[in-house]
Scaffold this active site. Structure first.
Site, short mmCIF file in Angstrom:
data_model
loop_
_atom_site.label_atom_id
_atom_site.label_comp_id
_atom_site.label_asym_id
_atom_site.label_seq_id
_atom_site.Cartn_x
_atom_site.Cartn_y
_atom_site.Cartn_z
N ASP A 36 5.20 -4.18 6.11
CA ASP A 36 6.49 -3.51 5.94
C ASP A 36 6.40 -2.17 5.22
O ASP A 36 7.39 -1.71 4.63
CB ASP A 36 7.42 -4.45 5.15
CG ASP A 36 6.74 -4.96 3.89
OD1 ASP A 36 5.80 -4.30 3.41
OD2 ASP A 36 7.15 -6.03 3.38
N GLU A 96 2.06 -10.26 10.18
CA GLU A 96 2.92 -10.61 9.04
C GLU A 96 4.38 -10.29 9.37
O GLU A 96 5.10 -9.65 8.60
CB GLU A 96 2.49 -9.92 7.75
CG GLU A 96 3.03 -10.59 6.49
CD GLU A 96 2.63 -9.87 5.21
OE1 GLU A 96 3.15 -8.79 4.94
OE2 GLU A 96 1.77 -10.41 4.49
N GLU A 147 11.05 -1.78 1.99
CA GLU A 147 10.27 -2.68 2.85
C GLU A 147 11.13 -3.59 3.73
O GLU A 147 10.78 -3.86 4.87
CB GLU A 147 9.32 -3.54 1.99
CG GLU A 147 8.18 -2.76 1.34
CD GLU A 147 8.55 -2.07 0.05
OE1 GLU A 147 9.72 -2.20 -0.40
OE2 GLU A 147 7.69 -1.37 -0.53
N HIS A 191 4.37 -2.92 -9.44
CA HIS A 191 4.44 -1.59 -8.83
C HIS A 191 5.72 -1.30 -8.06
O HIS A 191 5.97 -0.17 -7.68
CB HIS A 191 3.26 -1.39 -7.87
CG HIS A 191 3.35 -2.19 -6.60
ND1 HIS A 191 4.11 -1.78 -5.53
CD2 HIS A 191 2.82 -3.38 -6.25
CE1 HIS A 191 4.02 -2.68 -4.55
NE2 HIS A 191 3.24 -3.67 -4.97
N ARG A 218 8.99 -0.24 -6.15
CA ARG A 218 9.89 0.90 -6.28
C ARG A 218 11.18 0.53 -7.01
O ARG A 218 11.66 1.30 -7.85
CB ARG A 218 10.27 1.39 -4.88
CG ARG A 218 9.99 2.83 -4.61
CD ARG A 218 9.93 3.07 -3.11
NE ARG A 218 8.67 3.70 -2.79
CZ ARG A 218 8.49 5.00 -2.69
NH1 ARG A 218 9.50 5.83 -2.87
NH2 ARG A 218 7.31 5.51 -2.42
N HIS A 256 -1.53 0.01 -10.99
CA HIS A 256 -1.33 0.83 -9.77
C HIS A 256 -1.42 2.32 -10.14
O HIS A 256 -1.03 2.72 -11.23
CB HIS A 256 0.06 0.49 -9.22
CG HIS A 256 0.31 0.95 -7.81
ND1 HIS A 256 0.46 2.27 -7.48
CD2 HIS A 256 0.45 0.25 -6.66
CE1 HIS A 256 0.68 2.39 -6.17
NE2 HIS A 256 0.67 1.17 -5.64
C1 UD1 Z 1 3.36 1.45 -1.10
C2 UD1 Z 1 4.31 0.76 -0.11
C3 UD1 Z 1 4.70 -0.61 -0.63
C4 UD1 Z 1 3.47 -1.44 -0.94
C5 UD1 Z 1 2.57 -0.65 -1.90
C6 UD1 Z 1 1.28 -1.39 -2.14
C7 UD1 Z 1 5.95 2.15 1.09
C8 UD1 Z 1 7.21 2.87 1.02
N1 UD1 Z 1 5.54 1.56 -0.05
O1 UD1 Z 1 4.08 1.68 -2.31
O2 UD1 Z 1 5.45 -1.28 0.38
O3 UD1 Z 1 3.86 -2.64 -1.56
O4 UD1 Z 1 2.24 0.62 -1.30
O5 UD1 Z 1 0.59 -0.88 -3.24
O6 UD1 Z 1 5.31 2.12 2.12
N2 UD1 Z 1 -1.22 6.85 -5.47
C9 UD1 Z 1 -2.46 7.42 -5.74
N3 UD1 Z 1 -3.57 6.89 -5.12
C10 UD1 Z 1 -3.49 5.84 -4.26
C11 UD1 Z 1 -2.23 5.27 -4.00
C12 UD1 Z 1 -1.11 5.79 -4.60
O7 UD1 Z 1 -2.56 8.36 -6.52
O8 UD1 Z 1 -4.53 5.42 -3.74
C13 UD1 Z 1 -0.01 7.41 -6.14
C14 UD1 Z 1 0.44 8.75 -5.55
O9 UD1 Z 1 0.98 9.54 -6.55
C15 UD1 Z 1 1.52 8.32 -4.56
C16 UD1 Z 1 2.19 7.21 -5.35
O10 UD1 Z 1 1.09 6.51 -5.95
O11 UD1 Z 1 2.42 9.37 -4.26
C17 UD1 Z 1 3.04 6.27 -4.55
O12 UD1 Z 1 2.38 5.83 -3.36
P1 UD1 Z 1 3.28 5.32 -2.12
O13 UD1 Z 1 2.36 4.89 -1.04
O14 UD1 Z 1 4.34 6.32 -1.80
O15 UD1 Z 1 4.07 4.08 -2.70
P2 UD1 Z 1 3.60 2.74 -3.38
O16 UD1 Z 1 4.49 2.53 -4.57
O17 UD1 Z 1 2.14 2.72 -3.56
N1 UDP Z 2 -5.40 -5.93 -5.50
C1 UDP Z 2 -6.67 -5.33 -5.64
N2 UDP Z 2 -6.95 -4.68 -6.82
C2 UDP Z 2 -6.05 -4.59 -7.84
C3 UDP Z 2 -4.77 -5.18 -7.67
C4 UDP Z 2 -4.48 -5.85 -6.50
O1 UDP Z 2 -7.49 -5.39 -4.73
O2 UDP Z 2 -6.37 -3.98 -8.87
C5 UDP Z 2 -5.08 -6.60 -4.22
C6 UDP Z 2 -4.48 -7.99 -4.31
O3 UDP Z 2 -5.50 -8.99 -4.31
C7 UDP Z 2 -3.63 -8.07 -3.06
C8 UDP Z 2 -3.22 -6.62 -2.81
O4 UDP Z 2 -4.07 -5.82 -3.61
O5 UDP Z 2 -4.36 -8.49 -1.92
C9 UDP Z 2 -1.78 -6.41 -3.17
O6 UDP Z 2 -1.48 -5.05 -3.19
P1 UDP Z 2 -0.17 -4.48 -3.84
O7 UDP Z 2 0.28 -5.37 -4.94
O8 UDP Z 2 -0.44 -3.05 -4.17
O9 UDP Z 2 0.85 -4.49 -2.62
P2 UDP Z 2 1.89 -5.56 -2.04
O10 UDP Z 2 1.13 -6.79 -1.66
O11 UDP Z 2 2.92 -5.81 -3.10
O12 UDP Z 2 2.48 -4.86 -0.88
#
Ligand code: UD1
Ligand code: UDP
Length: 398
Positions: A104, A126, A140, A218, A220, A251
């Site tokens: 999602d 999923e 999501e 993490h 939103r 995160h």
């Molecule tokens: C995203 C997904 C969320 C998922 C989550 C898993 C959307 C809208 N959100 O949220 O559904 O649960 O990923 O973790 O699709 N950033 C880094 N390095 C990284 C990743 C993120 O620096 O490797 C920072 C950046 O500043 C980025 C911010 O995190 O802009 C947010 O990342 P984003 O993918 O927009 O949203 P998540 O909160 O990670």
């Molecule tokens: N995870 C990881 N390293 C971490 C924290 C989480 O590999 O430091 C893994 C965790 O085992 C799970 C996935 O990341 O499989 C979950 O990711 P996240 O919580 O970012 O996203 P969500 O599942 O909420 O979309």
């Protein structure tokens, strides 16, 4: 059934952008690599960067195309438009027979839309998770409902998710219950027995009897005050239970860090780190006494390891673990988190009642079922029998 393809392997393009999608699709990429009926093509949007690359390193995946859209503090509109354009170009380049998206995220939604515009069938892994509230989790719940409208095949992790889709009048013949591929990934990670990743964490865990609470957050909808409330709860718990370690792989989102870290810094028995590699994270889950999280994937993995999960959200699209008694909703609510974690740390009967064997999300065969259902969609063979939950934990099953 879709139009038959000449007798060659099916070209399946898997598109994803974030850590959880990568973890949940890695075993599917591997299963397709091992099956002569499939040619997997991996296209990553790069919505995440470091967190995505970590997963590829762990599973040994080198993407065929990397759209590299990552930008600090990126907006949903930016992610959507850049993914839509990039995936459109990748579809023209790779000319796949089908596109797989997972879950999602905004990458998943935009990739599904691009495939739909190109007339390429969308296979949704999923599928069917719902909270029933379009605003939560945001965005999501909207993303997954939109993907359901355009998918050709709905690969549901559980019977509950299948029922959700049938209630929305999705055609039954297109819905298959496979189990969640996260359990396929978890089995592989547990098999590799990766040690604690970080020096401070390893030192803090050197006493094998020391209890540990693993925390991730993490979402939103928790940015701002809910995230500060989670941080305050962890700080209060750490001060009240100095013998227990609180481990937080945090995160990379700056919006998470700015609210969470000031609450927990400077407390001896709280150790926060950057995100840890998947194998090491699974080892930490296995080592933990309690898991405190708002993550979707972690809600699925921890029950398979018989770990009580307190979910810091007001609702969940994963009700199965709550029904099995191994997970409980506590919201991002400071008082409730402190009360429930304290109860589990101090009352062995309450702990034992929750730390029971429960594995509602998969049996490690989800990828095989997805391959069989995909082949059947193209008129090649039969789908496998549906997944039904195991009444025991992963540790006992393996
Ligand atoms: C995203 C997904 C969320 C998922 C989550 C898993 C959307 C809208 N959100 O949220 O559904 O649960 O990923 O973790 O699709 N950033 C880094 N390095 C990284 C990743 C993120 O620096 O490797 C920072 C950046 O500043 C980025 C911010 O995190 O802009 C947010 O990342 P984003 O993918 O927009 O949203 P998540 O909160 O990670
Ligand atoms: N995870 C990881 N390293 C971490 C924290 C989480 O590999 O430091 C893994 C965790 O085992 C799970 C996935 O990341 O499989 C979950 O990711 P996240 O919580 O970012 O996203 P969500 O599942 O909420 O979309």
């Amino acid at each position: 059934m879709t139009a038959p393809i000449p007798s060659r392997p099916l070209r399946v393009m898997l598109v994803y952008g974030t850590r959880p999608e990568a973890i949940k699709l890695a075993p599917l990429v591997e299963a397709m690599r091992q099956d002569e009926g499939f040619t997997p093509i991996v296209v990553v949007t790069g919505q995440h960067r470091e967190m995505l690359d970590q997963v590829h390193d762990f599973f040994g995946i080198a993407p065929d195309t990397d759209l590299d859209i990552h930008a600090p503090g990126q907006s949903l509109t930016q992610i959507t438009t850049r993914c839509l354009q990039g995936v459109g170009a990748a579809l023209e380049e790779h000319a796949p027979d089908a596109v797989v998206v997972q879950g999602d995220t905004t990458s998943a939604f935009a990739a599904a839309l691009a495939a739909f515009y190109h007339g390429v069938p969308v296979l949704h892994v999923e599928a069917g998770l719902r909270t029933g509230d379009i605003t939560s989790p945001f965005p999501e719940e909207a993303n997954r409902r939109l993907v359901s409208q355009i998918a050709a095949l709905h690969l549901c992790p559980t019977q509950t998710s299948r029922d959700n889709l049938l209630r929305e009048s999705i055609e039954e013949a297109r819905v298959v219950v496979t189990g969640n591929t996260v359990i396929d990934a978890l089995l592989e990670a547990v098999r590799r027995q990766v040690p604690a990743p970080d020096e401070a964490l390893a030192a803090a865990l050197s006493d094998p009897h020391r209890r540990m609470v693993l925390v991730t957050a993490h979402r939103r909808e928790s940015w701002g005050e809910p995230m500060r409330s989670i941080g305050r709860a962890v700080a209060r718990l750490a001060r009240a239970h100095p013998d227990v370690l609180f481990a937080l792989p945090v995160h990379r989102n700056p919006r998470v860090r700015q609210d969470l870290l000031p609450q927990i810094e400077g407390i001896d028995n709280v150790v926060w780190t950057d995100p840890v590699e998947y194998g090491a994270f699974c080892a930490l889950m296995n080592r933990a006494s309690i898991v405190l999280t708002d993550s979707g994937g972690v809600q699925e993995e921890a029950p398979a390891l018989s770990k009580p999960v307190l979910v810091m959200r007001d609702n969940t699209e994963r009700p199965e673990a709550v029904d099995f008694g191994v997970a409980e909703l506590v919201g991002p609510d400071e008082e409730r988190i402190v009360e429930r974690v304290s109860a589990l740390l101090t009352d062995p009967a309450q702990y034992a009642a929750m730390a029971q064997a429960a594995n509602p999300y998969g049996d490690g065969l989800a990828c095989r079922r997805i391959l069989a259902a995909t082949a059947a969609l193209f008129g090649r063979g039969e789908a496998m029998p549906a997944f039904s939950p195991l009444p025991h934990a992963l540790k006992e099953a393996s």
